[in-house]
Design an enzyme around this catalytic site. Sequence first.
Site, PDB file in Angstrom:
ATOM      1  N   SER A 124      26.518 -20.001  20.710  1.00 42.55           N
ATOM      2  CA  SER A 124      26.247 -18.684  21.304  1.00 42.55           C
ATOM      3  C   SER A 124      26.273 -17.607  20.224  1.00 42.55           C
ATOM      4  O   SER A 124      27.034 -17.689  19.258  1.00 42.55           O
ATOM      5  CB  SER A 124      27.318 -18.368  22.362  1.00 42.55           C
ATOM      6  OG  SER A 124      27.262 -17.017  22.732  1.00 42.55           O
ATOM      7  N   TYR A 148      36.394 -17.337  24.543  1.00 42.73           N
ATOM      8  CA  TYR A 148      35.166 -18.135  24.744  1.00 42.73           C
ATOM      9  C   TYR A 148      34.389 -18.227  23.433  1.00 42.73           C
ATOM     10  O   TYR A 148      34.040 -19.322  22.980  1.00 42.73           O
ATOM     11  CB  TYR A 148      34.288 -17.508  25.831  1.00 42.73           C
ATOM     12  CG  TYR A 148      32.861 -17.994  25.764  1.00 42.73           C
ATOM     13  CD1 TYR A 148      31.862 -17.181  25.227  1.00 42.73           C
ATOM     14  CD2 TYR A 148      32.533 -19.279  26.166  1.00 42.73           C
ATOM     15  CE1 TYR A 148      30.566 -17.651  25.113  1.00 42.73           C
ATOM     16  CE2 TYR A 148      31.244 -19.751  26.055  1.00 42.73           C
ATOM     17  CZ  TYR A 148      30.252 -18.924  25.518  1.00 42.73           C
ATOM     18  OH  TYR A 148      28.970 -19.387  25.388  1.00 42.73           O
ATOM     19  N   LYS A 152      33.482 -21.519  20.706  1.00 44.13           N
ATOM     20  CA  LYS A 152      32.169 -21.871  20.149  1.00 44.13           C
ATOM     21  C   LYS A 152      32.232 -21.877  18.619  1.00 44.13           C
ATOM     22  O   LYS A 152      31.684 -22.756  17.955  1.00 44.13           O
ATOM     23  CB  LYS A 152      31.104 -20.879  20.632  1.00 44.13           C
ATOM     24  CG  LYS A 152      30.783 -20.964  22.120  1.00 44.13           C
ATOM     25  CD  LYS A 152      30.174 -22.306  22.500  1.00 44.13           C
ATOM     26  CE  LYS A 152      29.695 -22.316  23.946  1.00 44.13           C
ATOM     27  NZ  LYS A 152      29.100 -23.606  24.357  1.00 44.13           N
TER      28      LYS A 152
END
Length: 346
Positions: A124, A148, A152
Amino acid sequence: MHVLVTGGAGYIGSHAVLLLLEAGHKVSVFDNLSNSSPESLRRVRDMSNSAPELFIGDLLDSDRLDSVLSQTKPDAVIHFGGLKAVGESVEKPISYYQNNVVGTLNLVSAMEKAGVKRLVFSSSATVYAESTQLPLVEDAQRAASNPYGRTKLHIEQILEDLAVSDSSWSIATLRYFNPVGAHPSGNIGEDPQGIPNNLMPFIAQVAVGRRSEVQVFGNDYPTYDGTGVRDYIHVMDLAQGHLDALDFLNTHTGQYVWNLGTGSGTSVLDVIGAFSRACGRQLPYKLVERRPGDIAEYYGDPTTARLELGWKAERGVEEMARDMWEWQSKNPAGYPDYDLDGISEE
Ligand code: WQD
């Protein structure tokens, strides 16, 4: 090729599974159905006249993963499976590190045991540092600002180390910007649980009357109209990027990173405008305070994906809104409650 797709029943995963089947690949899906419906795979089967095999399982169940990998022996894996809500990750960091990081470690361990060393990973743009110059290029500084994004980033670093330790791995890390839209048929699309965190699905639910108005989080940003600017990418373009990355890995070993974005930014108000045109009425919105943690704008530079993969986004915001409206208007409540009849489950 035989491709195993983790999270293949989900939003982006189901669109990628459809394109894989249409391209003649054999597809197995590994999904715990925690944030997806097998109905999406049923519709993919009907659209492509080819059935993906569904293996219901959790990335934290390493025995199940091992058995599915050794049973299916895929040529490659596309790894979508994981948790992806920024706000939720702030409240539940342990769950995010377990599901995303430990889940990926379990996956690559199972792949290694089964001798499968081609991996496309769903990363992302949220891994980029906020202060980075725009447009974002792949070697820009990384510094995630939420759990989050940090999962990643950690996974990207794990895969970099894996590729250094064993040069026979072929790994593509794809950094998504803002995935939106749906297959133009309107048969499959985004079906978020609860109140949508993201802009476009929220607007779509206003358009079908499930929500009363769009809340515009801040109009005092230093952007062209004061509202947040993002690089929205049509889910069909995004899915195609995965097939192009897979093809690249057929002839290349090592670890590669590509931005999957359009290279241009669109404001919140312009997205609302596009959706209003798509659904044929001016959608109501209200200017409210900024959302904590949001930044003014970010958009990517997709040049390396064009040069190295021959990939570029073909669809603009009008098409994203049109296709998202087609999906939402045909499925105002999203996918129906599901049963597993008719979906082959191993
Ligand atoms: C877009 C713009 C909001 C909702 C996140 C993750 C990213 C990726 C995509 C997973 C912003 C504004 C939003 C609303 C609004 N997810 N907005 N009203 O925050 O850019 O990115 O989702 O990979 O990792 O960070 O997406 O759609 O939430 O917001 O005004 O009801 O819309 O302020 O400017 P975001 P978003």
